[in-house]
Design an enzyme around this catalytic site. Structure first.
Site, PDB file in Angstrom:
ATOM      1  N   ARG A  74     -16.440   1.200  -9.703  1.00 32.81           N
ATOM      2  CA  ARG A  74     -15.155   0.834  -8.888  1.00 32.81           C
ATOM      3  C   ARG A  74     -14.883  -0.720  -8.576  1.00 32.81           C
ATOM      4  NH1 ARG A  74     -11.587   5.216  -6.987  1.00 32.81           N
ATOM      5  NH2 ARG A  74     -12.445   6.935  -8.281  1.00 32.81           N
ATOM      6  N   TRP A 391      -8.060  -4.509   5.970  1.00 33.08           N
ATOM      7  CA  TRP A 391      -7.284  -3.600   5.459  1.00 33.08           C
ATOM      8  C   TRP A 391      -7.786  -2.111   4.887  1.00 33.08           C
ATOM      9  CZ3 TRP A 391      -2.614  -2.040   5.846  1.00 33.08           C
ATOM     10  CH2 TRP A 391      -1.818  -1.335   4.932  1.00 33.08           C
ATOM     11  N   GLU A 472       4.651  -3.437   0.852  1.00 35.36           N
ATOM     12  CA  GLU A 472       3.675  -3.987   0.272  1.00 35.36           C
ATOM     13  C   GLU A 472       4.168  -4.776  -1.107  1.00 35.36           C
ATOM     14  OE1 GLU A 472      -0.366  -2.048   1.412  1.00 35.36           O
ATOM     15  OE2 GLU A 472       0.873  -0.760  -0.030  1.00 35.36           O
ATOM     16  N   GLU A 616       0.887  11.632  -3.791  1.00 34.27           N
ATOM     17  CA  GLU A 616       1.480  10.444  -3.004  1.00 34.27           C
ATOM     18  C   GLU A 616       2.842  10.161  -3.492  1.00 34.27           C
ATOM     19  OE1 GLU A 616       0.388   5.694  -2.239  1.00 34.27           O
ATOM     20  OE2 GLU A 616      -0.811   6.908  -3.523  1.00 34.27           O
TER      21      GLU A 616
END
Length: 694
Positions: A74, A391, A472, A616
């Site tokens: 990742r 964050w 964002e 989501e």
């Protein structure tokens, strides 16, 4: 065909489908599946271990273990790891392997009331099979699979329980031994491996629980299947009508949870075996019964009732008292967002849990407290004082945001979000000892961060420059409305905390808290940031000043801001909690129509079948989105029911509107006094009706 008749026929089909869906949804606790096309697995979890269902019989798709992060495929950040799956079983009947394509009457069910996933099927004319998965709530590192086989003819079953090492783990070692006593026979199969970097040791141990007495139980044959798996198998012949039951328990640990995961995993497997299947289930159900003493009851909308239970079930599944863990946006449903912890926790998932189960919320804020020193180091790295929370957070509390994402160095409102959650915990619980020991250190350090972060302009107002907004899509802008508002609240709450404890604080905090810039556009709408010119927004930002921050209180201003920004959110590619915020605010403004519109829009287009698993975004495929569930639950609890965290402490109930076809809404077990609150439609709509449980 006449177009009007065609249209009428189409409408009739839609109505019939809706009616059928409503009928199928009448059970408030059970979600059933018989169609396994386009399948999205649903999770059973206990706050530490999550097991995601599979469309294949007797299988689980994957297992997630909270708190275990390492660097794996990742990029250069730590992430959740694919883990050992201790419960997968391969069953053969009369030499015929069982697969989805060769069984019939296959059905799966999620029982949210008891936290259990069930599958059942028939195999030809030979046998019926039922199996159940439990992520045992009473044993956070243990899971159990129970299997019941009812032969219709004499059959011979072959059972292979396979323990496979996933690619994410290395240097695996395989063990098998049997614990024999006069009263018990326990065959233990164990795998131990290292995480990709070698920093973490993982262990999984399994045992078969037989109903037969010692000496009469089938003997286990252990074998290495391949370089990455081994199995424990047994064979038994059953007579027609002879119901046969057995179970498999699996323990899963890491060196994050125990200094000796290998031995401790085997001890847990032995413990679970000797507790026995029925006692394990009884204790598991008792734990879930306690959780559901805090519930949301909707009268007049069966589908909404089931969906709200689904959301609350997932938040309960993904969290746990005294764990020190905090849920990621996808909880324990998979590897989404790397398992990292964002503001999603404090602003969206935390408030419903704080109201319904303060003891669980305490564990979530404990996660932040344990990483306060890391947040202080983070602030120092960027030249600020106090504590600057990352964050994206994982195990260490260091910044885990991928480097390409500007939110890592710039989305600073997360620091205020943590502080807000800490103060809210004190308000709901009144726990002054906690406030002194842990709340004040968080509030003091985060306020010190903002003291060093703000800049004073020529008008004596305070600005916060160069941030990524809560919206964002707005990067490296000045004076984001939510960031500025949250910073102001952080400073105010730190002052309030100091006053409660009788300690001193810098006088400039009060000046800053009351003078941080909030801009307006020429028409009076609150401006999202200094350079905002009406662009589409990813998610709620300005509207959060009304709720949860409570900075904008004038109803006309709230309505004006809402009417403007609800038109700036695109139809797709935006996270579900935005529409939930709109719905909540409309409920508080007394508009049931718009509140219900946004309530539906917040989650119905995001559901994936067959278990109404929430993604989501609309049409998304990354379930389960616990953030969105938290947002919608706030819509119901803080919007439709009108509950509010009282600035003077405790929980109060406001007069609000709820969907007109809902007859009654009841919140049970709220706050530390376990109160019940109701709201109803009709003449008494919106009038507070809170009362103590006792």
């Amino acid at each position: 065909m006449n177009w009007q008749l065609y249209k009428q026929a189409a409408m009739m089909l839609i109505w019939l489908f809706a009616a059928r869906s409503q009928t199928m949804a009448q059970d408030p606790w059970i979600i059933s599946a018989t169609n396994f096309d386009n399948y999205y697995g649903v999770t059973v979890a206990n706050g530490v271990m999550g097991i995601v269902s599979s469309p294949e019989p007797l299988k689980a798709k994957e297992v997630i273990l909270a708190g275990v992060y390492d660097n794996y495929k990742r990029g250069r950040v730590n992430n959740f790891l694919p883990n050992f799956n201790p419960l997968n079983v391969h069953l053969s009947i009369n030499g015929n392997s069982i697969y989805r394509w060769n069984i019939n009457e296959f059905r799966q069910e999620l029982d949210m009331r008891n936290g259990v996933f069930t599958g059942s099927f028939n195999f030809r004319d030979l046998a019926s099979v039922k199996y159940e998965y439990y992520a045992l709530r009473n044993l956070p590192h243990c899971a159990m699979l129970t299997i019941k086989i009812v032969p219709k003819k004499e059959i011979t079953i072959d059972v292979d329980q396979v323990l496979e090492t996933p690619e994410s783990l290395r240097d695996a070692q395989y063990y098998y031994h049997e614990l024999n006593r006069s009263h018990v026979y326990i065959p233990l199969m164990t795998s131990v491996a290292q995480s990709p970097t070698g920093n973490i040791r993982m262990a999984a141990s399994t045992a078969v629980l037989f109903d037969e007495k010692p000496g009469e139980q089938p003997r286990i044959n252990h074998k290495m299947e391949d370089n990455d798996r081994h199995s424990a198998s047994f064979k038994k012949t059953l007579s027609a009508g002879e119901e046969y039951n057995f179970a498999i328990v699996g323990a899963l640990l890491s060196s994050v949870h125990s200094g000796d995961p290998y031995n401790q995993a085997e001890r847990l497997a032995i413990y679970a075996t000797l507790e026995g299947r029925e006692r394990l289930i009884q204790r598991h159900r008792k734990e879930w019964n306690t959780l559901w003493e805090s519930d949301i009851i909707i009268e007049g909308d069966a589908q909404a009732q089931q969906d709200i239970h689904n959301m609350l079930y997932h938040l309960y599944s993904f969290t746990r008292e005294n764990s020190g863990f905090s849920p990621s946006p996808m909880g324990l449903s998979g590897l989404g967002y790397n398992g990292h912890v964002f503001w999603d926790t404090e602003i969206f998932m935390y408030p419903p849990l704080l109201v319904l189960h303060p003891e669980i919320a305490k564990s979530m804020i404990e996660y932040r407290y344990q990483r306060l020193d890391a947040a202080k180091r983070q602030a120092a790295l960027y030249g600020y004082d106090g504590a600057m929370f990352p964050w994206e957070s994982a195990a260490s509390g260091e910044e885990e945001t991928p480097v390409w994402a500007l939110s890592g160095p710039f989305e600073h409102h997360i620091t205020a979000d943590v502080a807000i959650a800490a103060w809210q915990y004190y308000l709901v619980t009144g726990d002054k000892e906690w406030l002194k020991e842990k709340g004040w250190p968080i509030l003091k350090a985060t306020a010190a961060f903002w003291q060093s972060r703000v800049e004073k302009n020529e008008n004596g107002r305070y600005m916060i420059r160069n941030v990524v907004a809560a919206d964002e899509w707005a990067e490296n802008i000045d004076n984001d409305a939510y960031t500025n508002g949250a910073a102001s609240r952080n400073l105010l709450y730190a002052i309030n905390c100091a006053d409660v404890l009788g300690v001193s604080y810098p006088p400039v905090w009060k000046e800053m808290a009351g003078n941080i810039v909030l801009g307006k556009m020429s028409d009076g709408v609150t401006k999202e940031h200094d350079s905002y010119k009406g662009e589409p927004i990813k998610q709620a930002d300005v509207n959060l000043l009304a709720y949860p921050l409570g900075i904008i209180t004038d109803r006309r201003q709230i309505a004006q801001d809402l009417a403007y920004y609800e038109t700036r959110v695109p139809e797709r590619e935006t996270p579900a909690m935005t529409q939930a915020v709109f719905s909540l605010i409309y409920a508080r403004l007394g508009d049931p129509g718009k509140a219900y519109h946004w309530f539906k829009d917040a989650y119905l287009p995001n559901l994936n079948q067959p278990f109404r698993v929430m993604a989501e975004t609309k049409g998304g495929s990354n379930p389960y989105f616990a953030t969105g569930a938290g947002g919608v639950l706030q819509t119901v609890i803080m919007g439709f029911a009108g509950l509010d965290i009282d600035p003077n402490g405790g929980i109060r109930q406001l007069k609000t509107a709820m969907p007109e076809h809902w007859k009654k809404l009841t919140i049970t077990g709220a706050g530390i006094n376990r109160q019940m609150y109701t709201n109803e439609t009709g003449p008494s709509a919106g009038k507070p009706k809170g009362k103590n449980k006792n």
